[in-house]
Design a protein around this motif. Sequence first.
Motif, PDB file in Angstrom:
ATOM      1  N   VAL A 126      25.839  97.403 -63.814  1.00  0.00           N
ATOM      2  CA  VAL A 126      25.725  97.526 -62.359  1.00  0.00           C
ATOM      3  C   VAL A 126      24.293  97.890 -62.021  1.00  0.00           C
ATOM      4  N   ALA A 127      23.750  97.221 -61.009  1.00  0.00           N
ATOM      5  CA  ALA A 127      22.392  97.513 -60.554  1.00  0.00           C
ATOM      6  C   ALA A 127      22.424  98.583 -59.467  1.00  0.00           C
ATOM      7  N   SER A 128      21.282  99.217 -59.246  1.00  0.00           N
ATOM      8  CA  SER A 128      21.215 100.313 -58.267  1.00  0.00           C
ATOM      9  C   SER A 128      21.495  99.829 -56.850  1.00  0.00           C
ATOM     10  N   TRP A 129      21.095  98.593 -56.528  1.00  0.00           N
ATOM     11  CA  TRP A 129      21.325  98.105 -55.168  1.00  0.00           C
ATOM     12  C   TRP A 129      22.819  97.875 -54.903  1.00  0.00           C
ATOM     13  N   GLU A 130      23.597  97.608 -55.940  1.00  0.00           N
ATOM     14  CA  GLU A 130      25.037  97.449 -55.769  1.00  0.00           C
ATOM     15  C   GLU A 130      25.674  98.791 -55.411  1.00  0.00           C
ATOM     16  N   ILE A 131      25.204  99.861 -56.048  1.00  0.00           N
ATOM     17  CA  ILE A 131      25.705 101.193 -55.715  1.00  0.00           C
ATOM     18  C   ILE A 131      25.306 101.561 -54.297  1.00  0.00           C
ATOM     19  N   ALA A 132      24.064 101.230 -53.908  1.00  0.00           N
ATOM     20  CA  ALA A 132      23.597 101.528 -52.551  1.00  0.00           C
ATOM     21  C   ALA A 132      24.428 100.773 -51.518  1.00  0.00           C
ATOM     22  N   LEU A 133      24.776  99.529 -51.809  1.00  0.00           N
ATOM     23  CA  LEU A 133      25.588  98.739 -50.882  1.00  0.00           C
ATOM     24  C   LEU A 133      26.960  99.370 -50.692  1.00  0.00           C
ATOM     25  N   PHE A 134      27.556  99.838 -51.769  1.00  0.00           N
ATOM     26  CA  PHE A 134      28.852 100.511 -51.656  1.00  0.00           C
ATOM     27  C   PHE A 134      28.727 101.804 -50.851  1.00  0.00           C
ATOM     28  N   ALA A 135      27.657 102.563 -51.086  1.00  0.00           N
ATOM     29  CA  ALA A 135      27.447 103.812 -50.349  1.00  0.00           C
ATOM     30  C   ALA A 135      27.295 103.550 -48.856  1.00  0.00           C
ATOM     31  N   VAL A 136      26.605 102.480 -48.494  1.00  0.00           N
ATOM     32  CA  VAL A 136      26.457 102.135 -47.073  1.00  0.00           C
ATOM     33  C   VAL A 136      27.820 101.809 -46.464  1.00  0.00           C
ATOM     34  N   LEU A 166      31.603  95.715 -46.584  1.00  0.00           N
ATOM     35  CA  LEU A 166      30.511  96.055 -47.498  1.00  0.00           C
ATOM     36  C   LEU A 166      31.027  96.723 -48.771  1.00  0.00           C
ATOM     37  N   ALA A 167      32.011  97.615 -48.623  1.00  0.00           N
ATOM     38  CA  ALA A 167      32.554  98.296 -49.805  1.00  0.00           C
ATOM     39  C   ALA A 167      33.224  97.308 -50.753  1.00  0.00           C
ATOM     40  N   LEU A 168      34.017  96.385 -50.205  1.00  0.00           N
ATOM     41  CA  LEU A 168      34.698  95.401 -51.049  1.00  0.00           C
ATOM     42  C   LEU A 168      33.712  94.432 -51.683  1.00  0.00           C
ATOM     43  N   VAL A 169      32.685  94.023 -50.918  1.00  0.00           N
ATOM     44  CA  VAL A 169      31.669  93.121 -51.475  1.00  0.00           C
ATOM     45  C   VAL A 169      30.920  93.811 -52.612  1.00  0.00           C
ATOM     46  N   ALA A 170      30.591  95.092 -52.427  1.00  0.00           N
ATOM     47  CA  ALA A 170      29.885  95.835 -53.476  1.00  0.00           C
ATOM     48  C   ALA A 170      30.734  95.937 -54.743  1.00  0.00           C
ATOM     49  N   THR A 186      36.946  88.255 -58.564  1.00  0.00           N
ATOM     50  CA  THR A 186      37.809  88.216 -57.381  1.00  0.00           C
ATOM     51  C   THR A 186      39.257  88.505 -57.749  1.00  0.00           C
ATOM     52  N   THR A 187      39.706  87.923 -58.850  1.00  0.00           N
ATOM     53  CA  THR A 187      41.079  88.156 -59.295  1.00  0.00           C
ATOM     54  C   THR A 187      41.303  89.618 -59.652  1.00  0.00           C
ATOM     55  N   THR A 188      40.337  90.222 -60.337  1.00  0.00           N
ATOM     56  CA  THR A 188      40.454  91.633 -60.715  1.00  0.00           C
ATOM     57  C   THR A 188      40.539  92.531 -59.491  1.00  0.00           C
ATOM     58  N   LEU A 189      39.664  92.277 -58.510  1.00  0.00           N
ATOM     59  CA  LEU A 189      39.664  93.094 -57.300  1.00  0.00           C
ATOM     60  C   LEU A 189      40.942  92.882 -56.504  1.00  0.00           C
ATOM     61  N   ALA A 190      41.379  91.625 -56.385  1.00  0.00           N
ATOM     62  CA  ALA A 190      42.609  91.341 -55.649  1.00  0.00           C
ATOM     63  C   ALA A 190      43.815  91.993 -56.329  1.00  0.00           C
ATOM     64  N   ALA A 191      43.846  91.927 -57.656  1.00  0.00           N
ATOM     65  CA  ALA A 191      44.948  92.557 -58.391  1.00  0.00           C
ATOM     66  C   ALA A 191      44.963  94.063 -58.172  1.00  0.00           C
ATOM     67  N   ALA A 192      43.779  94.668 -58.156  1.00  0.00           N
ATOM     68  CA  ALA A 192      43.705  96.115 -57.912  1.00  0.00           C
ATOM     69  C   ALA A 192      44.211  96.456 -56.514  1.00  0.00           C
TER      70      ALA A 192
END
Length: 451
Positions: free
Chosen positions: A283-293, A318-322, A345-351
């Motif tokens: 995971v890159a730092s910008w992905e964490i920042a996107l989730f935090a936003v 934004l949270a789901l995209v991150a 996408t399948t993993t996130l949808a399953a969750a």
Amino acid sequence: MSLFRLAAAALLTLGVASAQPAPLALGGPLGDGPVYRVTIDGTIDTALAAYVERALADAEQAGASLVVFDIDTFGGLLDAADTIRKAVLSTEVPTVAVIDRNAASAGALIAYATDTIVMVPGASMGAATAVNQTGDYAPEKIQSYTRGLMRATAEATGRDPRIAEAMVDEKLAIDGVTKEGELLTLSSEEALRLGVADAVLPSAEAAVDALAAAEREQVTHSASRAERVLRFLGSPAVASLLLMMMMGGLYFEIQTPGVGFAGAVALVGAAAFFAPHYLLGLVASWEIALFAVGVGLLIVEVFVTPGFGVFGIAGIVLALVALLIALVPNAGLDFPSDGEIARATTTLAAALVLLGLLVVSLGRVLPRSERLNRLVLAPELLASEGYTSADTSADLVGLTGTALTTLRPSGTIDIGGRRVDVVSEGPFVASGATVEVVRSRGAVVVVREVA
């Protein structure tokens, strides 16, 4: 190094015909230091690479005479394997790879970096083509780099670079070894015959005996607790649970606004999910920042602008995209393949589906729990069963009284010297007017002005 391998091969040839394995040679006598045993198993990731680097540094500092790598892996991250490869090639301590069952993909690259390769009967080595998480071949740029790594590593350790490259490139044909269109994977006997392995022995202990190092101090190097925890949290199964924990905590916190238990659970889940993935290079730092936003926008929606508007929708998106991007492996300058995106996408949808089922199940099961009923009033208190919020023993319907206050529409009336809080059925009723009770249910008494 090639002279060392020629000596080892000569000794091995003599040993094949004898009842006991011939001694292995590393090009010279071993030192008097301890023998370090280092395990490389599971998925090759950044945490494992850091551990191997530390193990080699500890071995060098202790003046080790030999480092034995117990390898059993189906592969992992290419950059992590390259880090281990460079560390093994750079160390001054003699190294031996003992392949116990599997050294596939990144494991084959690591084994090629050692001075001596020993395989147990039934082990296999090869299939080093770079693939993504769905099993599809990585882009040609990565394949070319992988072929170069295998070829260069084989050359550095005095092995046939064509055989190493054939483990990556299925288009490469070698007479008597592999045909075009077949990706090379070697059994222990095949590896021995082709000079990739130096011996086939039953165990790592037998390899240490063959190297005449059994009398030296044996040090089993192990990962630290922090390194083990990092690899545990970064495993796919645990990551999925943390994903549900994070989303579930956010859901319940939004349903019951306030800094409470659900919010703390979501925070712990997010930290446990992103921190290991960040340290493992997934995971890159910008992905964490996107989730935090995204989470910040949800907090604004809940505490600043209650309701469900632009901030809430934007925060959820934004949270789901991150989270979706975090589930897609980083591929440098290359865009992820359709297969990687589909899998994420399948993993996130399953969750999300599992989270929905969990919420519904808890909603049905928990209210029936005897333990929960001690904390929460679970049964529904129906008026038909006699539960009311006020004394309704006196039948007030049909009685008349006088308004003590103006009914706008609520107020107080007097019925036979008894003060009763009522609600006017129609327009406002002036103080002193005569009213009649038309309905009475619990604490709600409805009156109408009498003309």
